[in-house]
Enzyme design. Sequence first.
Site, PDB file in Angstrom:
ATOM      1  N   TYR A  66      68.336  17.534 -77.980  1.00 47.00           N
ATOM      2  CA  TYR A  66      69.343  17.353 -76.920  1.00 47.00           C
ATOM      3  C   TYR A  66      68.639  17.082 -75.605  1.00 47.00           C
ATOM      4  O   TYR A  66      67.620  17.717 -75.307  1.00 47.00           O
ATOM      5  CB  TYR A  66      70.196  18.613 -76.779  1.00 47.00           C
ATOM      6  CG  TYR A  66      71.600  18.409 -77.313  1.00 47.00           C
ATOM      7  CD1 TYR A  66      72.393  17.379 -76.812  1.00 47.00           C
ATOM      8  CD2 TYR A  66      72.111  19.225 -78.311  1.00 47.00           C
ATOM      9  CE1 TYR A  66      73.666  17.172 -77.310  1.00 47.00           C
ATOM     10  CE2 TYR A  66      73.392  19.022 -78.810  1.00 47.00           C
ATOM     11  CZ  TYR A  66      74.161  17.993 -78.300  1.00 47.00           C
ATOM     12  OH  TYR A  66      75.413  17.775 -78.780  1.00 47.00           O
ATOM     13  N   GLU A  68      70.608  16.108 -72.390  1.00 47.97           N
ATOM     14  CA  GLU A  68      71.585  15.686 -71.373  1.00 47.97           C
ATOM     15  C   GLU A  68      70.940  15.724 -69.998  1.00 47.97           C
ATOM     16  O   GLU A  68      70.104  16.573 -69.717  1.00 47.97           O
ATOM     17  CB  GLU A  68      72.813  16.596 -71.426  1.00 47.97           C
ATOM     18  CG  GLU A  68      73.692  16.241 -72.615  1.00 47.97           C
ATOM     19  CD  GLU A  68      74.867  17.190 -72.801  1.00 47.97           C
ATOM     20  OE1 GLU A  68      75.119  18.001 -71.910  1.00 47.97           O
ATOM     21  OE2 GLU A  68      75.508  17.088 -73.859  1.00 47.97           O
ATOM     22  N   ASP A 243      79.322  -8.115 -67.547  1.00 52.39           N
ATOM     23  CA  ASP A 243      79.116  -7.592 -68.895  1.00 52.39           C
ATOM     24  C   ASP A 243      78.389  -8.689 -69.668  1.00 52.39           C
ATOM     25  O   ASP A 243      78.996  -9.672 -70.092  1.00 52.39           O
ATOM     26  CB  ASP A 243      80.476  -7.281 -69.520  1.00 52.39           C
ATOM     27  CG  ASP A 243      80.347  -6.823 -70.962  1.00 52.39           C
ATOM     28  OD1 ASP A 243      79.225  -6.866 -71.509  1.00 52.39           O
ATOM     29  OD2 ASP A 243      81.374  -6.435 -71.553  1.00 52.39           O
ATOM     30  N   LYS A 275      72.910  -7.582 -79.807  1.00 51.85           N
ATOM     31  CA  LYS A 275      73.479  -8.905 -80.113  1.00 51.85           C
ATOM     32  C   LYS A 275      72.362  -9.935 -79.965  1.00 51.85           C
ATOM     33  O   LYS A 275      71.395  -9.881 -80.708  1.00 51.85           O
ATOM     34  CB  LYS A 275      74.680  -9.168 -79.209  1.00 51.85           C
ATOM     35  CG  LYS A 275      75.822  -8.156 -79.472  1.00 51.85           C
ATOM     36  CD  LYS A 275      77.056  -8.438 -78.666  1.00 51.85           C
ATOM     37  CE  LYS A 275      78.198  -7.548 -79.107  1.00 51.85           C
ATOM     38  NZ  LYS A 275      78.632  -6.613 -78.081  1.00 51.85           N
TER      39      LYS A 275
END
Length: 478
Positions: A66, A68, A243, A275
Amino acid sequence: MTNTAAAASAIYTQILDVVSTVEPRVAEAIRSELSDQRASLKLIASENYASLPTLMSMGTWLSDKYAEGTVGHRFYAGCQNIDTVESVAAEHAKALFGAEYAYVQPHSGIDANLVAYWAIMNLRVESPTLTRLQAATVNDLSESDWEALRREFNEQKVMGMSLDAGGHLTHGFRHNISGKMFQQCSYGTNPETGLIDYDALRTSAREFKPLIIVAGYSAYPRRVNFAKMREIADEVGATLFVDMAHFAGLVAGKVFTGEENPIPYAHIVASTTHKSLRGPRGGFVLATSEYADSVNKGCPMVLGGPLGHMMAAKALAFAEARSESFQTYAAQVASNAQALAEGLMKRGVRLVTGGTDNHLALLDVSTFGLTGRQAESALLDSGVVTNRNSIPRDPHGAWYTSGVRIGTPALTTRGFTEDDFDQVAELITEVLTNTTPTSTPKGPSKAKYVITEGVADRVRARAGELLDACPLYPGLVL
Ligand code: DSN
């Protein structure tokens, strides 16, 4: 066989044996996915094949940590290795795109867009609720906080490309939170040319006065002039949010330069990594330093904890995209798209906008009497993987559609060149020409169809020859 492929063959064979000891069906699905991907013409414009080093870096224990927060400012102890991979990934992303700031935590493109929206809100909206929540976590939001936020945000306006012109749900449309949180006004394309009409966009922006103008698309087959977009944004006091999920590889590979490169013109840019950029599944945000602090609040404001194993893979993909060979690849993607488009048009297929100058093309299959859904399925039956997509002013809506979207990033990774794509155009045309909607008492079906006997098998066999000449992960034997 390369050393990497030889090592990968041994490693993946052993990994799958280990996975099998727990759940053989999962091991089998992993094996089968490789065979399926190897055996089909992958033309989905948003898919690609990540490199073996990139794939391998994902399957590690970095997943178990973890972390964060951000580098050097974590809410958990012991994050030194996650700090390393996050810093290295951000360093490569900044260098690759020439950006002032990079945030590599977003888990997907939608998440990256959410981070961007929150950062813009944080910086630009006078929201007493948001100011009060800066120190809180999302878990602390009460119903009345949300009520107040909705009220404050609903007065904000976003302007993105309309869905049927090729925009994306996250650009302010109702099936995404961006469509719920903002007032929305879309810009379309010129009905005759199919191209963005910047004068009409300017007129709408002057009337609507959006806080945010979103540039970017998932099915627009043309380049965008970001200098013009920024000029319009400045004129109406909007933030220009780009974007670039679809075309990040063409920016990284220096196919989109000058006014077609969004980085010098956008206030903030979000993207995916998988992509045309050819990395692992994931997202990232680039911004001017003015937005850095706000973007850094992405986790926990709108994101779950960062995925160390995915940031490691992003670091590799960004590093790979800094090579000269990636520039050659990106140029080939664009050149192959031209060849594919020309190959289709000379065989009578209608393309939205009459061609392409990026990595994708949008076919109007209504001229064959088909819906997009029928065309997509008939092509799949023939070993050609595409996706149906609405076209501007589509009479069949978003489910059946009248279009099929195709793109060249994946097959270009396999080594396809212009001549191969001309053959692909031939195969697509053969399938479309030989597919007929099934008749029903109410008229032609929108979903069912028949393909002339023998055509699907013939196309699949020919596709197989093209694919065999350009193997996927050559030397990887499982
Ligand atoms: N799913 C992506 C695409 O196919 O373009 C967009 O979210």
